[in-house]
Enzyme design. Structure first.
Site, PDB file in Angstrom:
ATOM      1  N   GLY A 126     -44.519  34.468  65.407  1.00  0.00           N
ATOM      2  CA  GLY A 126     -45.620  34.134  66.294  1.00  0.00           C
ATOM      3  C   GLY A 126     -46.894  33.784  65.557  1.00  0.00           C
ATOM      4  O   GLY A 126     -47.734  33.039  66.080  1.00  0.00           O
ATOM      5  N   ASP A 157     -38.689  30.198  67.286  1.00  0.00           N
ATOM      6  CA  ASP A 157     -39.313  29.790  68.545  1.00  0.00           C
ATOM      7  C   ASP A 157     -40.767  29.407  68.270  1.00  0.00           C
ATOM      8  O   ASP A 157     -41.075  28.929  67.187  1.00  0.00           O
ATOM      9  CB  ASP A 157     -39.179  30.900  69.598  1.00  0.00           C
ATOM     10  CG  ASP A 157     -39.940  32.171  69.243  1.00  0.00           C
ATOM     11  OD1 ASP A 157     -40.199  32.406  68.047  1.00  0.00           O
ATOM     12  OD2 ASP A 157     -40.282  32.937  70.170  1.00  0.00           O
TER      13      ASP A 157
END
Length: 365
Positions: A126, A157
């Site tokens: 992240g 991601d």
């Protein structure tokens, strides 16, 4: 004693500084932090008194170590053991966090003002999402950047597959499948960062942005990066990671014969066969735009919560720390195309990720 906010903000000389403020966890992101960042960035986009935004991490260890995977483990364990489906996964706290986090990543990529990400120290998962999509990305001699998701049975991601898929010569595929740490020089070589400023000069660099301008500050403090280690391995990486399957990539790494290549083969072989296969598909069939990639990654993330490998990977690496995960597959060649396809299938109506309109700069004076 009252805890400090997990996101701090100041505005000085027209420069807004956003500080991720959980230094004990290397500023790992949680849902309130993402919400706070989104609100601040939208306010600053329309604030005529703000000319630039600078993102930094509190403490000495890094910008951001990623998301709170202990919380994700709770959801993954419950969902993967209960026979839950897409609807249940989309309603859990981890999915709600991801939806807002991915929207924030999209907003950062199209931010209407200079957004300067100081990618010092640890920048993982992240942390990459809130920095590597910025229009001005600064690394240092202390940068250690990685997309480590396959190590916990997950898939890159936060737009990571968008970034890595565009790196030439399969260097991005290498970074995604090995989950290895990249230096600041490596990050620039791969196109994940733009400028190299020695860590000792960061304070002066940040001060100069407000005192002069971003361009002048970069001209004064940015330097040529040292030689990238990964650049020196380009030849064997290009060949090995061009293969169409994880099993063949492992074989090619082993056959390349160098110590780094053999280490890469062993590293990949130990990770979740299913997560690796899904990651390879994600990188080989990247969507043309970041918003489209984020929508696809959201599907994959929900299906990862339902896959036992994610709960098991986090357990082995973070919870019990025995480093001995029992993956769903023991043979990389045993993963079927149908299993991989299921991660990418469209979600039921109403569950697909919706990307917000971009923050808009107020041009009225």
């Amino acid at each position: 004693m009252v805890d400090e906010p997990s996101v701090l903000s100041t505005v000085d000389a027209g420069v807004a500084t956003l500080t991720l403020n959980r230094p004990k966890s290397i500023n790992a992101l949680d849902h309130p932090m993402v919400t706070a960042m989104d609100e601040l960035l939208r306010d600053w986009a329309s604030d005529t008194q703000v000319s630039a935004v600078v993102l930094v991490g509190a403490g000495e260890r890094g910008l951001c170590a990623g998301g709170d995977i202990v919380a994700i483990h709770r959801d993954a364990s419950a969902l993967s053991s209960s026979g839950a489906g897409d609807a249940e996964a989309a309603a859990c706290p981890s999915a709600l966090f991801w939806a807002d986090e991915y929207r924030l990543n999209a907003d950062i990529a199209r931010y209407p003002k200079p957004y300067v990400a100081i990618m010092d120290g640890i920048v993982m998962g992240g942390g990459v999402g809130v920095s590597a999509h910025a229009n001005t990305r600064v690394v240092t001699d202390r940068t250690r950047l990685a997309m480590p998701e396959v190590g916990i049975g997950f898939v890159p991601d936060v737009g990571g597959t968008h970034l890595l898929a565009r790196v030439p010569d399969n260097l991005g595929v290498y970074a995604g499948l090995t989950a290895g740490q990249l230096s600041g020089a490596d990050a620039i070589e791969l196109g994940l960062a733009d400028h190299y400023v020695p860590a000792a000069d960061l304070e002066a660099f940040r001060r100069a942005i407000g005192e002069t301008s971003l361009d002048d500050a970069l001209a004064k403090y940015a330097q040529e990066p040292p030689e990238s280690k990964i650049a020196g391995q380009r030849e064997w990486i290009t060949q090995a990671f061009a293969a169409d399957s994880i099993a063949e990539i492992i074989d090619r790494c082993s056959a390349a014969g160098t110590d780094d290549a053999k280490k890469s083969a062993a590293t990949i072989a130990a990770k979740s066969p299913l997560a690796l296969a899904v990651t390879l598909r994600s990188l080989r069939q990247a969507e043309p735009t970041l918003p489209e990639t984020l929508k696809r990654e959201y599907r994959v993330s929900l299906r990862s919560l339902l896959n036992p490998d994610m709960a098991e990977g986090i357990r082995a690496q973070v919870i019990d720390k025995d480093r001995n995960p029992a993956w769903r597959h023991t043979d990389h060649a045993a993963v079927t195309a149908a299993e991989v396809d299921a991660f990418f299938a469209p979600l039921p109506d109403g569950l697909e990720l919706v990307i917000n309109p971009a923050p808009q700069e107020d041009s009225s004076v």
